[in-house]
Design a protein around this motif. Structure first.
Motif, PDB file in Angstrom:
ATOM      1  N   SER A  75     -70.953  57.286 111.904  1.00 31.71           N
ATOM      2  CA  SER A  75     -69.705  56.575 112.227  1.00 31.71           C
ATOM      3  C   SER A  75     -69.408  56.503 113.727  1.00 31.71           C
ATOM      4  N   PRO A  76     -69.492  57.626 114.457  1.00 27.04           N
ATOM      5  CA  PRO A  76     -69.221  57.507 115.897  1.00 27.04           C
ATOM      6  C   PRO A  76     -70.223  56.618 116.633  1.00 27.04           C
ATOM      7  N   ILE A  77     -71.444  56.603 116.173  1.00 31.95           N
ATOM      8  CA  ILE A  77     -72.447  55.736 116.813  1.00 31.95           C
ATOM      9  C   ILE A  77     -72.060  54.274 116.607  1.00 31.95           C
ATOM     10  N   ILE A  78     -71.670  53.957 115.383  1.00 33.69           N
ATOM     11  CA  ILE A  78     -71.232  52.585 115.090  1.00 33.69           C
ATOM     12  C   ILE A  78     -70.002  52.245 115.929  1.00 33.69           C
ATOM     13  N   GLU A  79     -69.049  53.164 115.985  1.00 30.56           N
ATOM     14  CA  GLU A  79     -67.824  52.915 116.747  1.00 30.56           C
ATOM     15  C   GLU A  79     -68.119  52.650 118.221  1.00 30.56           C
ATOM     16  N   ARG A  80     -69.070  53.436 118.754  1.00 29.86           N
ATOM     17  CA  ARG A  80     -69.426  53.291 120.177  1.00 29.86           C
ATOM     18  C   ARG A  80     -69.860  51.865 120.493  1.00 29.86           C
ATOM     19  N   TRP A  81     -70.540  51.222 119.532  1.00 32.47           N
ATOM     20  CA  TRP A  81     -71.192  49.945 119.849  1.00 32.47           C
ATOM     21  C   TRP A  81     -70.596  48.716 119.176  1.00 32.47           C
ATOM     22  N   ARG A  82     -69.790  48.883 118.145  1.00 32.23           N
ATOM     23  CA  ARG A  82     -69.454  47.731 117.297  1.00 32.23           C
ATOM     24  C   ARG A  82     -68.760  46.608 118.057  1.00 32.23           C
ATOM     25  N   HIS A  83     -68.071  46.920 119.136  1.00 33.68           N
ATOM     26  CA  HIS A  83     -67.377  45.851 119.864  1.00 33.68           C
ATOM     27  C   HIS A  83     -68.172  45.303 121.050  1.00 33.68           C
ATOM     28  N   GLU A  84     -69.382  45.816 121.224  1.00 39.09           N
ATOM     29  CA  GLU A  84     -70.246  45.316 122.306  1.00 39.09           C
ATOM     30  C   GLU A  84     -71.009  44.085 121.814  1.00 39.09           C
ATOM     31  N   GLU A  85     -71.609  43.366 122.769  1.00 36.51           N
ATOM     32  CA  GLU A  85     -72.458  42.234 122.396  1.00 36.51           C
ATOM     33  C   GLU A  85     -73.769  42.767 121.797  1.00 36.51           C
ATOM     34  N   GLY A  86     -74.227  42.134 120.734  1.00 37.75           N
ATOM     35  CA  GLY A  86     -75.516  42.503 120.148  1.00 37.75           C
ATOM     36  C   GLY A  86     -75.631  43.977 119.816  1.00 37.75           C
ATOM     37  N   PRO A  87     -74.747  44.480 118.966  1.00 34.79           N
ATOM     38  CA  PRO A  87     -74.681  45.937 118.776  1.00 34.79           C
ATOM     39  C   PRO A  87     -75.740  46.523 117.835  1.00 34.79           C
ATOM     40  N   LEU A  88     -76.455  45.691 117.087  1.00 39.44           N
ATOM     41  CA  LEU A  88     -77.265  46.267 116.009  1.00 39.44           C
ATOM     42  C   LEU A  88     -78.385  47.190 116.511  1.00 39.44           C
ATOM     43  N   LEU A  89     -79.168  46.743 117.500  1.00 44.26           N
ATOM     44  CA  LEU A  89     -80.260  47.605 117.955  1.00 44.26           C
ATOM     45  C   LEU A  89     -79.768  48.900 118.610  1.00 44.26           C
ATOM     46  N   PRO A  90     -78.750  48.817 119.482  1.00 42.24           N
ATOM     47  CA  PRO A  90     -78.237  50.082 120.023  1.00 42.24           C
ATOM     48  C   PRO A  90     -77.775  51.052 118.933  1.00 42.24           C
ATOM     49  N   ILE A  91     -77.171  50.523 117.872  1.00 41.48           N
ATOM     50  CA  ILE A  91     -76.727  51.402 116.780  1.00 41.48           C
ATOM     51  C   ILE A  91     -77.936  52.030 116.086  1.00 41.48           C
ATOM     52  N   LEU A  92     -78.914  51.200 115.760  1.00 41.34           N
ATOM     53  CA  LEU A  92     -80.100  51.738 115.075  1.00 41.34           C
ATOM     54  C   LEU A  92     -80.842  52.733 115.965  1.00 41.34           C
ATOM     55  N   ASN A  93     -80.942  52.405 117.268  1.00 41.68           N
ATOM     56  CA  ASN A  93     -81.608  53.340 118.189  1.00 41.68           C
ATOM     57  C   ASN A  93     -80.845  54.659 118.247  1.00 41.68           C
ATOM     58  N   GLY A  94     -79.512  54.571 118.269  1.00 43.10           N
ATOM     59  CA  GLY A  94     -78.690  55.782 118.316  1.00 43.10           C
ATOM     60  C   GLY A  94     -78.887  56.632 117.071  1.00 43.10           C
ATOM     61  N   ILE A  95     -78.963  55.971 115.925  1.00 40.06           N
ATOM     62  CA  ILE A  95     -79.145  56.702 114.666  1.00 40.06           C
ATOM     63  C   ILE A  95     -80.521  57.356 114.620  1.00 40.06           C
ATOM     64  N   GLN A  96     -81.524  56.609 115.063  1.00 38.53           N
ATOM     65  CA  GLN A  96     -82.870  57.189 115.046  1.00 38.53           C
ATOM     66  C   GLN A  96     -82.966  58.369 116.025  1.00 38.53           C
ATOM     67  N   ARG A  97     -82.259  58.276 117.161  1.00 37.40           N
ATOM     68  CA  ARG A  97     -82.261  59.403 118.101  1.00 37.40           C
ATOM     69  C   ARG A  97     -81.601  60.618 117.470  1.00 37.40           C
ATOM     70  N   GLU A  98     -80.561  60.370 116.692  1.00 40.89           N
ATOM     71  CA  GLU A  98     -79.815  61.470 116.067  1.00 40.89           C
ATOM     72  C   GLU A  98     -80.633  62.141 114.966  1.00 40.89           C
ATOM     73  N   PHE A  99     -81.227  61.336 114.096  1.00 39.59           N
ATOM     74  CA  PHE A  99     -81.869  61.887 112.893  1.00 39.59           C
ATOM     75  C   PHE A  99     -83.394  61.909 112.967  1.00 39.59           C
ATOM     76  N   GLY A 100     -83.969  61.139 113.880  1.00 37.49           N
ATOM     77  CA  GLY A 100     -85.429  61.022 113.884  1.00 37.49           C
ATOM     78  C   GLY A 100     -85.888  59.915 112.952  1.00 37.49           C
ATOM     79  N   TYR A 101     -84.969  59.354 112.182  1.00 38.25           N
ATOM     80  CA  TYR A 101     -85.268  58.220 111.305  1.00 38.25           C
ATOM     81  C   TYR A 101     -83.963  57.499 111.025  1.00 38.25           C
TER      82      TYR A 101
END
Lengths: 157, 417
Positions: free
Chosen positions: A13-39
């Motif tokens: 949730s915080p990763i999504i919140e960080r990016w959801r209002h930015e332009e083109g947020p999908l890759l930054p969100i996925l990258n953030g999640i993968q950094r957090e969990f490794g997948y």
């Protein structure tokens, strides 16, 4: 390590919140999640889809397109070995074979004891110190048999 | 004066043990009670000598390399802080033939400055191009870039100024500058080196592009295989923002420009500019049909300048010294300099910036020093270079080609425009 559903929601949730209002947020969100969990846990996809007003299929379509995103947790260590031409020209094939044998895994596999995931990567930009690899984000150049054995000792420690 | 010791943070140097060398130097300084500053510079691009450690002496900088952590105590014993003799002594770096023979315009500061120090950047001529640009009308900036003869260094070789002119002439409320830093082809590492070694030159180039075409936002699309470049770029962008180089008023002017780094996710095709734009938008990276050109309908459908890292990083020197200065280097329709990346089975692998016009034979045999294995190069050596055929065919491949076809042909753009 697999993660529980609640754990995923609270970390994503915080990763999504960080990016959801930015332009083109999908890759930054996925990258953030993968950094957090490794997948990218499957449970994260509906959360992203809801937040970005996309369908789950659209999100899954993007996740599955990019090679970096893992659907399952990696081993405790991740070893990326460059398999591109400059590294091949400096004995990369031999190192690749040796590492696969020593680790007992092939490219794209995780060792049975969960110690390491071996991945092929196509160019780390370390062509002038080939063959090269990246172990848990640390770069290694001029790989040879000795350095390969060092890597194996490190991931098994 | 506190002694200065330079140990590169370039990922090529790190891959050869630079971090351990820096740690060993810090430890030795402590043990011996010597005060010195360790600066983490970029690489000069002499990878067979990395980790190359430099010290500042009254007579100028002196280099030692390749340094292993176990060499460090003996370097101190040899009084290397004053440039003392040692088996790893290399003398003044700029006098090493591989460097002395180069024409460093784009890479002028790479390996010399602290990559994230804006003060250092300005002390070595940085921001002069941007200041000049701010004193000109946008059209004048575009004309300077056009007259310089700069062509896309990503491989396709399209004239940069013409691309910019199209975006300048396209009316829109929002325009973008996108830097293609998806350097995916094996054997290429110039983009990585400049981003890690002199990120401000790219930031300055993008800011100039923004002012020239009326764009207020820039994105660097960086491949995920370059985490060290990401780190350096983000540090540099933060410093530039803090100093007012980026933001709502670029260097106090009426122009706004800001930028951020976006990291890809391992899709090779995203090095193609329209697939890259899709990826930035959060989609699968699919090649778009042209037209429309990105200059008309690019990122989020808005007019977009999309240029390679080296193209944008070459703009500050053009705006600093003028179009004619840059155009005077090179040959035919290939003006200026090109960073040549030498890698593979070669003795002296690294980055060699030179005016267009060298032949492949000169590059491999003279500059590269022949093969690393000592075998004649027709044996199994593979030589690759980027010479302007676009990403897929950018490098002339194969020992056979190197032997038979190219030695007499000067390095230049093959595409006729």
């Amino acid at each position: 390590m697999q993660h529980a559903g609640t754990e995923i929601v609270s970390a994503v949730s915080p990763i999504i919140e960080r990016w959801r209002h930015e332009e083109g947020p999908l890759l930054p969100i996925l990258n953030g999640i993968q950094r957090e969990f490794g997948y990218v846990p499957r449970e994260a996809l509906p959360l992203i889809a809801d937040a970005l007003n996309l369908s789950r299929a659209e999100v899954y379509g993007v996740v599955s397109f990019y090679h970096d995103y893992r659907e399952n947790p990696p081993g405790r260590h991740v070893l990326k070995l460059c398999r591109a031409e400059a590294c091949q020209s400096m004995g990369g094939d031999l190192v690749a074979e040796r590492l696969q044998n020593l680790l007992g895994v092939k490219f794209g596999e995780t060792a049975g004891d969960g110690s390491v995931t071996l991945e092929a990567v196509y160019c780390l930009g370390l062509c002038a110190c080939a063959p090269s690899a990246m172990l848990d984000g640390e770069v290694i150049g001029r790989l040879d048999g000795e350095k390969a054995e060092e890597i194996v000792r490190e991931v098994r420690a | 004066m506190t002694a200065k010791i330079y140990v590169p943070r370039d990922s090529g140097a790190l891959a050869l043990g630079a971090e351990k060398v820096a740690t060993a130097i810090a430890r030795e300084l402590g043990l011996r009670g010597i005060e010195a500053q360790i600066v983490r510079n970029g690489s000069r691009g002499l990878y067979w000598l990395e980790p190359m450690v430099e010290v500042e002496t009254p007579a100028g900088r002196v280099a030692y390399g390749p340094v292993k952590p176990s060499d460090v105590p003996s370097l101190f014993d040899s009084n290397f802080l004053s440039g003392g003799p040692h088996p790893l002594f290399l003398g003044k770096p700029e006098e090493i033939p591989f460097l002395a023979r180069q024409t460093r315009l784009t890479f002028a500061r790479c390996g010399i400055t602290d990559p994230v120090s804006l003060e250092d950047y300005q002390a070595h001529g940085g921001l002069r191009g941007l200041r000049n640009a701010l004193s000109m009308a946008p059209l004048q900036i575009v004309e300077q870039v056009t007259e310089s003869g700069l062509r896309g260094r990503g491989g396709a070789g399209f004239p940069t100024g013409i691309k910019w002119k199209t975006v300048l002439d396209t009316r829109a409320a929002q325009k973008y500058i996108v830097c293609n830093a998806d350097e995916g082809d094996s054997g290429t590492f110039a983009d990585r080196m400049i981003m890690e070694g002199d990120p401000f030159v790219l930031i300055e180039g993008m800011a100039i592009a923004g002012i020239a075409v009326g764009a207020t936002k820039g994105y660097i699309y960086l491949r995920s295989e370059y985490p060290h470049a990401e780190q350096v770029l983000n540090e540099a962008i933060a410093a530039a923002r803090k100093a007012g180089v980026l933001g709502s008023s670029v260097l106090g002017s009426q122009y706004a420009f800001d930028m951020e780094v976006r990291v890809g996710a391992g899709a090779y095709v995203c090095g193609e500019e329209t697939a890259l734009l899709d990826s930035l938008e959060g989609k699968r990276g699919m090649v778009r049909a042209k037209p429309p050109l990105p200059a008309h309908e690019g990122l989020f459908g808005k007019p977009t300048v999309i240029n390679n890292v080296i193209s944008l990083a070459s703009v500050p020197i053009i705006m600093d010294k003028g179009a004619a200065y840059y155009r005077d280097f090179g040959m035919g329709r290939s003006r200026g300099t090109i960073p040549i990346q030498i890698a593979g089975n070669v003795k002296h692998g690294g980055l060699f910036e030179a005016a267009f016009g060298l032949t492949l034979g000169e590059i491999v045999d003279d500059i590269g020093g022949g093969t690393a294995t000592g075998r004649p190069r027709r044996d199994r050596g593979r030589y690759r270079r980027r010479d302007g055929h676009g990403p897929a065919g950018a490098r002339s491949a194969g020992g056979r080609a190197a032997r038979g076809l190219f030695p007499a042909r000067p390095l230049r753009y093959a595409v006729r425009l």
